[in-house]
Design a protein around this motif. Sequence first.
Motif, short mmCIF file in Angstrom:
data_model
loop_
_atom_site.label_atom_id
_atom_site.label_comp_id
_atom_site.label_asym_id
_atom_site.label_seq_id
_atom_site.Cartn_x
_atom_site.Cartn_y
_atom_site.Cartn_z
N GLY A 148 31.40 18.72 52.01
CA GLY A 148 30.79 17.98 53.11
C GLY A 148 31.79 17.14 53.89
N GLU A 149 31.26 16.14 54.53
CA GLU A 149 32.03 15.27 55.42
C GLU A 149 33.17 14.55 54.71
N PHE A 150 33.00 14.29 53.42
CA PHE A 150 33.96 13.44 52.72
C PHE A 150 35.01 14.23 51.94
N ARG A 151 35.15 15.50 52.28
CA ARG A 151 36.18 16.30 51.63
C ARG A 151 37.57 15.95 52.17
N PHE A 152 37.64 15.63 53.49
CA PHE A 152 38.91 15.29 54.14
C PHE A 152 39.96 16.37 53.86
N GLN A 153 41.10 16.00 53.26
CA GLN A 153 42.15 16.97 52.95
C GLN A 153 42.01 17.39 51.48
N ASN A 154 41.20 18.43 51.25
CA ASN A 154 40.97 18.96 49.90
C ASN A 154 40.46 17.88 48.93
N GLY A 155 39.61 17.01 49.44
CA GLY A 155 39.01 15.98 48.60
C GLY A 155 39.75 14.66 48.61
N TRP A 156 40.87 14.60 49.36
CA TRP A 156 41.68 13.38 49.42
C TRP A 156 41.80 12.95 50.88
N HIS A 157 41.62 11.66 51.15
CA HIS A 157 41.78 11.16 52.50
C HIS A 157 43.17 10.53 52.61
N VAL A 158 44.09 11.27 53.17
CA VAL A 158 45.50 10.86 53.21
C VAL A 158 45.67 9.54 53.94
N ASN A 159 44.97 9.35 55.05
CA ASN A 159 45.11 8.11 55.82
C ASN A 159 44.75 6.87 54.99
N ALA A 160 43.73 6.99 54.15
CA ALA A 160 43.33 5.87 53.30
C ALA A 160 44.44 5.52 52.31
N PHE A 161 45.09 6.53 51.77
CA PHE A 161 46.15 6.27 50.79
C PHE A 161 47.41 5.72 51.45
N ILE A 162 47.71 6.18 52.66
CA ILE A 162 48.83 5.60 53.40
C ILE A 162 48.58 4.10 53.62
N ALA A 163 47.38 3.77 54.07
CA ALA A 163 47.03 2.37 54.31
C ALA A 163 47.06 1.56 53.02
N ALA A 164 46.56 2.13 51.93
CA ALA A 164 46.52 1.42 50.65
C ALA A 164 47.93 1.14 50.14
N ILE A 165 48.82 2.12 50.28
CA ILE A 165 50.20 1.94 49.80
C ILE A 165 50.91 0.86 50.61
N ILE A 166 50.75 0.90 51.94
CA ILE A 166 51.38 -0.12 52.78
C ILE A 166 50.83 -1.50 52.44
N GLY A 167 49.51 -1.59 52.27
CA GLY A 167 48.91 -2.87 51.89
C GLY A 167 49.40 -3.36 50.54
N ALA A 168 49.52 -2.45 49.56
CA ALA A 168 49.96 -2.83 48.21
C ALA A 168 51.40 -3.30 48.19
N ILE A 169 52.23 -2.74 49.07
CA ILE A 169 53.63 -3.18 49.16
C ILE A 169 53.70 -4.67 49.46
N PHE A 170 52.85 -5.11 50.39
CA PHE A 170 52.90 -6.51 50.81
C PHE A 170 52.03 -7.43 49.95
N SER A 171 51.02 -6.88 49.27
CA SER A 171 50.16 -7.73 48.45
C SER A 171 50.64 -7.86 47.02
N SER A 172 51.27 -6.82 46.49
CA SER A 172 51.61 -6.81 45.07
C SER A 172 53.08 -6.56 44.78
N ILE A 173 53.65 -5.53 45.40
CA ILE A 173 54.99 -5.08 45.01
C ILE A 173 56.07 -6.09 45.42
N LEU A 174 56.13 -6.42 46.72
CA LEU A 174 57.17 -7.34 47.19
C LEU A 174 57.03 -8.75 46.59
N PRO A 175 55.81 -9.33 46.52
CA PRO A 175 55.71 -10.70 45.96
C PRO A 175 56.04 -10.77 44.48
#
Length: 484
Positions: free
Chosen positions: A414-441
């Motif tokens: 259905g609609e939420f399959r995205f790229q073979n069941g994974w939404h790449v844009n969401a993971f790009i955003a999550a990784i960038i956010g995690a860099i500044f929220s968790s990794i760098l600090p």
Amino acid sequence: MIPGASPGLYNEDLAPAKERNWGPFSIFNVWTSDVHSLWGYYLAASLFLFCGGFVNFIVAIGVGSLIIYFLMNLVGYAGVKTGVPYPVLARASFGIWGANIPALVRAIVACFWYGAQTAAASGAIVALLTRTQWFADFHANNHMLGHSTLDVICFLVMWGLQLLIISKGMETVRRFQDWAGPAVWIMMLILAIYLCVKAGTFAVTSDIPMDVLLDKTKDAGVPGTPGSFGSLAAVAAIWVTYFAALYLNFCDFARYAPDKAALRKGNLWGLPINLILFSLVAGVTTIAAWDVYHEVLLHPDQISAKFDNWFLAALAALTFAVATLGINVVANFVSPAFDFSNVFPRQINFKRGGYIAALIALVLYPFSPWDGSAASFVNTIGATMGPIFGIMMVDYYLIRKGELDVVGLYKEDGEFRFQNGWHVNAFIAAIIGAIFSSILPNFTDWLPAWWGVYGWFFGVAIAGVVYYVLRTAALGAGAKAARA
């Protein structure tokens, strides 16, 4: 039953809620169970030290509590409307298979908190038992797994009692929290009244010397001296971050509410009102404990261990232990139970998922990663979940305008399959956010020292903005291609 649901995405525990019998009182007691624990008191008392005074403390906690109320309503409304648990809701933004990653992140965090809360509950029992000389000697002279043998035994007892509660299902969880949460309120008041009587006064003005406050707060990573604007802002931020895990999975409970009005009412009493009153009692108790014992006592079991009255000490220890079991069941058992079930719905149901979480917490116990500063632990754990929350809320409210195809969440094509069941844009955003929220600090010194205190907020904002830009660009490109 969802028509056409994929067996890899569906089981009865993950299905939209059928029974909606969690009224305002049950929602209210989600919060009494979540906050009224040894860790909740320990954090509130610790934050009191950063404020330098009682009025500052109530203002900082009040601002934080209003923010918490607003955020919990955001995710709670999604739970009421869709009736689905957190890992299923995450499929809308991360994809049907990609949602397993944020589910596992939440589950791992819950396992850490599960161990921390169980250790706190067992500590209350240890403090009671060691009032007897035989247990005190046994505690001092016998050790295993990096702890005293008495600590280990009490931890295993508390660990097992929680399994008994959860094995009966969510309705038993609701009934347990409906009395466990109010019980600790009564004990908190008894604790405060006892100390105020012993001190000979009811004080809302702190007389803890500044040098003591500075010594007790020096390793927490909070900027500014106690009472400064920087410290007060940090207190509000840490208080908000303490609830980072439940921002993600509050829909696990909200989905059982009959409507938004019941949810709002339960949240109003359970969050700003209850949180401020609880913090007020914690502040009064901390001041009174200083006046009586001339020590900064941040743990309720430390205070109750000093009681001359053995009955009161026993009542306090047992009540706080039960209340801490309550938060563990609500906040740290229910979520991973759904999260692990979401990863393997055919093999793992709600109960098995919870047992896995409890087993992981047991394995972590010898290492005690939760020991140390309450503020630092809360910030480090909470920051990991900010990006996920930002992405999910942007997707639900800004991209989808609160409208979601619930049936589609259980279908592979259905609609939420995205790229073979994974939404790449969401993971790009999550990784960038995690860099500044968790990794760098946490792993570099590239950012200012105060950054980590606000890590959760940076994670929410950065990941949310990046996701919104990527998602709207993708939708725009898709619409353009469709027209062509």
